[in-house]
Design a protein around this motif. Structure first.
Motif, mmCIF file in Angstrom:
data_model
loop_
_atom_site.group_PDB
_atom_site.id
_atom_site.type_symbol
_atom_site.label_atom_id
_atom_site.label_comp_id
_atom_site.label_asym_id
_atom_site.label_seq_id
_atom_site.Cartn_x
_atom_site.Cartn_y
_atom_site.Cartn_z
ATOM 1 N N THR A 146 98.424 135.885 -33.568
ATOM 2 C CA THR A 146 99.794 135.835 -34.077
ATOM 3 C C THR A 146 100.700 136.763 -33.285
ATOM 4 O OG1 THR A 146 98.945 135.413 -36.314
ATOM 5 C CG2 THR A 146 101.244 136.107 -36.129
ATOM 6 N N THR A 148 104.654 138.142 -33.418
ATOM 7 C CA THR A 148 105.803 138.216 -34.316
ATOM 8 C C THR A 148 106.974 138.915 -33.636
ATOM 9 O OG1 THR A 148 104.307 138.340 -36.233
ATOM 10 C CG2 THR A 148 106.611 138.987 -36.578
ATOM 11 N N ASP A 150 110.606 140.582 -33.692
ATOM 12 C CA ASP A 150 111.322 141.342 -34.709
ATOM 13 C C ASP A 150 112.514 140.571 -35.266
ATOM 14 O OD1 ASP A 150 109.554 143.357 -34.176
ATOM 15 O OD2 ASP A 150 110.984 144.624 -33.098
ATOM 16 N N THR A 151 112.816 140.835 -36.537
ATOM 17 C CA THR A 151 113.989 140.265 -37.187
ATOM 18 C C THR A 151 115.254 140.590 -36.387
ATOM 19 O OG1 THR A 151 112.930 140.484 -39.361
ATOM 20 C CG2 THR A 151 115.336 140.262 -39.326
ATOM 21 N N SER A 183 101.315 127.115 -34.986
ATOM 22 C CA SER A 183 102.381 127.284 -35.981
ATOM 23 C C SER A 183 103.505 126.264 -35.804
ATOM 24 C CB SER A 183 102.958 128.700 -35.893
ATOM 25 O OG SER A 183 103.490 128.950 -34.600
ATOM 26 N N GLU A 209 115.196 136.985 -40.511
ATOM 27 C CA GLU A 209 113.760 136.708 -40.603
ATOM 28 C C GLU A 209 113.083 136.951 -39.260
ATOM 29 O OE1 GLU A 209 112.965 132.775 -41.943
ATOM 30 O OE2 GLU A 209 114.269 132.929 -43.722
ATOM 31 N N PRO A 210 111.846 137.459 -39.266
ATOM 32 C CA PRO A 210 111.091 137.538 -38.007
ATOM 33 C C PRO A 210 110.732 136.140 -37.532
ATOM 34 C CG PRO A 210 109.664 138.069 -39.852
ATOM 35 C CD PRO A 210 111.058 137.923 -40.422
ATOM 36 N N THR A 211 110.515 135.991 -36.254
ATOM 37 C CA THR A 211 110.094 134.711 -35.682
ATOM 38 C C THR A 211 108.612 134.799 -35.366
ATOM 39 O OG1 THR A 211 112.299 134.442 -34.712
ATOM 40 C CG2 THR A 211 110.563 132.984 -33.908
ATOM 41 N N VAL A 212 107.818 133.963 -36.017
ATOM 42 C CA VAL A 212 106.366 134.070 -35.941
ATOM 43 C C VAL A 212 105.773 132.866 -35.216
ATOM 44 C CG1 VAL A 212 104.223 134.316 -37.261
ATOM 45 C CG2 VAL A 212 106.343 135.381 -38.107
ATOM 46 N N SER A 214 101.888 131.390 -33.974
ATOM 47 C CA SER A 214 100.449 131.632 -34.151
ATOM 48 C C SER A 214 99.646 130.426 -33.678
ATOM 49 C CB SER A 214 100.121 131.950 -35.612
ATOM 50 O OG SER A 214 100.309 130.814 -36.431
ATOM 51 N N TRP A 433 108.601 143.023 -30.244
ATOM 52 C CA TRP A 433 107.656 142.138 -30.913
ATOM 53 C C TRP A 433 106.282 142.787 -31.013
ATOM 54 C CZ3 TRP A 433 103.646 140.485 -27.619
ATOM 55 C CH2 TRP A 433 103.893 140.541 -26.247
ATOM 56 N N TYR A 435 101.807 141.852 -31.878
ATOM 57 C CA TYR A 435 100.780 140.815 -31.866
ATOM 58 C C TYR A 435 99.591 141.272 -32.714
ATOM 59 C CZ TYR A 435 98.182 143.793 -28.641
ATOM 60 O OH TYR A 435 97.510 144.859 -28.085
#
Length: 444
Positions: A146, A148, A150-151, A183, A209-212, A214, A433, A435
């Motif tokens: 994953t 991610t 940051d927002t 994802s 929102e964070p951008t994820v 995966s 970001w 991981y």
């Protein structure tokens, strides 16, 4: 008609006056400066506070001496002396007197990967000797990786491009790679001939929102060991394509500088057998360059020279030094990397492979080097011609193009492990970001 033309002219003039100036064009020099500021983020006071845990009465004179010896890594940025983020811990790995002080206080213990390998290496050696095959002791894993962002790292609605690491399917000791899910509904795998194995996706940023991103996959990793003997190695065909490619220089971290040429000649003087040459190089690097936390590779002009100058190196740094010395000595060698997947000790990791005529490509983990737990000659030099079962191979070279192509320079311009992300406004560097990897060991 004149009134109409006059109105148009006024409109164009007003539009020109209200136009925002163009954003500053991308500059690698500016980018590099920010990367150095990220890595060199400690003050002298902060470094001293760490050192006082082991040396309560540390003096300014000692600090200056450690700086001069490069055991305490620092540089001047924007007119201010700044220390590497892990300068304090590294001091007690690199300086022998400081190392002894810390060991006297805390003692020594095997690391997590060493505890696992203390069982795994004999397992591999015994299986190879019994079955007569170099690949043994398979371990199957299911991995969810994953990344991610940051927002609000990217304006809402903008597309974020993401490259995640994916296990290679072209390696003999890495088999049965099975993609399970991603994802995003649309994704692209890099071609098999790409030196960096990736899964590529895109996603729009959402406000607040964070951008994820995966991916989930399974694969089987095996150990490999060659019970190498000097007489098994034949003379090279120096006219072959393989030999020419893998004994050549490569910008910018495999450069045959005068210092490295002289060092390689000194280390291999009087020896003609490629295996015994490699063994000398392997032992010398092991004995002279302790592991230490590394600054980002993208900030280093020449990694092998950096290792020699600073008297330490992490896994990729000592591997590149080993590879360069081997190539200068006429031994084909190349870079491999990905992850060490040891239970409770997974991490980014780099190693090498060397080619011996009559044997083929064999793995070399210069960073794992001579194990402290080695109980016999097979275990002592296991990582010169062997590798444990706990790996994920992602890369078969360094600094090669990603597919699809990345617009801006990568966060990691040399290796590819954590992943890469960018948007139309630029690269997203590591502080923007994070991981994570969840590993399910299916047969352990």
């Amino acid at each position: 008609m004149k009134k109409l033309l006059y109105a148009i002219a006024l409109f164009l003039l007003a539009s020109a006056c209200n136009t925002k100036p163009a954003s500053k064009p991308y500059s690698w020099d500016d980018d590099l400066h920010q990367r150095l500021l990220t890595d060199f983020c400690m003050t002298e006071t902060q470094v001293k506070d760490y050192i006082r845990k082991y040396i309560p009465d540390v003096t300014d004179e000692q600090i200056r001496q450690w700086e001069a010896s490069k055991a305490l890594e620092c540089m001047t940025l924007d007119g201010e002396k700044r220390y590497f983020r892990n300068a304090g811990p590294n001091l007690f790995r690199v300086d022998s007197a400081c190392y002894d002080i810390k060991i006297a206080k805390e003692g020594t213990a095997l690391g997590g990967s060493e505890k696992v390998n203390m069982e795994n290496l004999p397992e591999i050696i015994a299986a190879v000797k019994k079955e007569g095959k170099s690949i043994a002791a398979p371990k199957r894993m299911r991995v969810t990786y994953t990344l991610t962002v940051d927002t609000n790292a990217v304006p809402a609605g903008k597309i974020i491009r993401c490259w995640l690491p994916f296990p290679r399917a072209d390696q003999a000791r890495q088999q049965d790679v099975k993609f399970i899910s991603a994802s995003e509904p649309e994704y692209t795998f890099s071609p098999q001939d790409c030196r960096h194995s990736t899964l590529y996706m895109e996603k729009r940023a959402v406000q607040g929102e964070p951008t994820v991103f995966s991916e989930t996959f399974e694969y089987t990793s095996s150990g490999e060991w060659f019970d190498l003997k000097p007489e098994d190695v034949q003379p090279y065909d120096t006219t072959s394509t393989l030999y020419k490619e893998y004994t050549a220089e490569r910008e910018k971290h495999i450069i045959f500088s005068p210092r490295l040429r002289e060092l390689a000649a000194r280390l291999t003087a009087g020896e003609t057998n490629p295996y015994l040459k490699a063994k000398r190089i392997f032992r010398w690097v092991n004995d002279n360059f302790p592991w230490a936390s590394a600054r980002e590779y993208s900030t280093i002009e020449n990694i092998p020279e950096y290792v020699l100058d600073n008297r330490h190196g992490d896994c990729g740094q000592v591997s590149l030094l080993f590879i360069t010395l081997c190539r200068i000595s006429g031994i084909p060698a190349h870079f491999q990397s990905g992850f060490m997947m040891h239970p409770r000790a997974w991490n980014l990791h780099d190693w090498a492979e060397v080619y011996f005529e009559g044997v083929g490509w064999v793995p070399v983990d210069q960073s794992f080097g001579i194990p402290t737990f080695a109980r016999n000659a097979d275990e002592e030099y296991f990582f010169l011609g062997g590798i444990d079962s706990w790996r994920m191979i992602v890369n078969t070279d360094y600094g090669m193009p990603l597919v699809p192509a990345k617009k801006y320079p990568r966060s990691e311009t040399v290796d590819f492990q954590r992943g890469e992300v960018e948007w139309e406004g630029g690269n997203l560097y590591f502080p923007q970001w994070d991981y994570h990897m969840d590993i399910d060991y299916l047969n352990y």
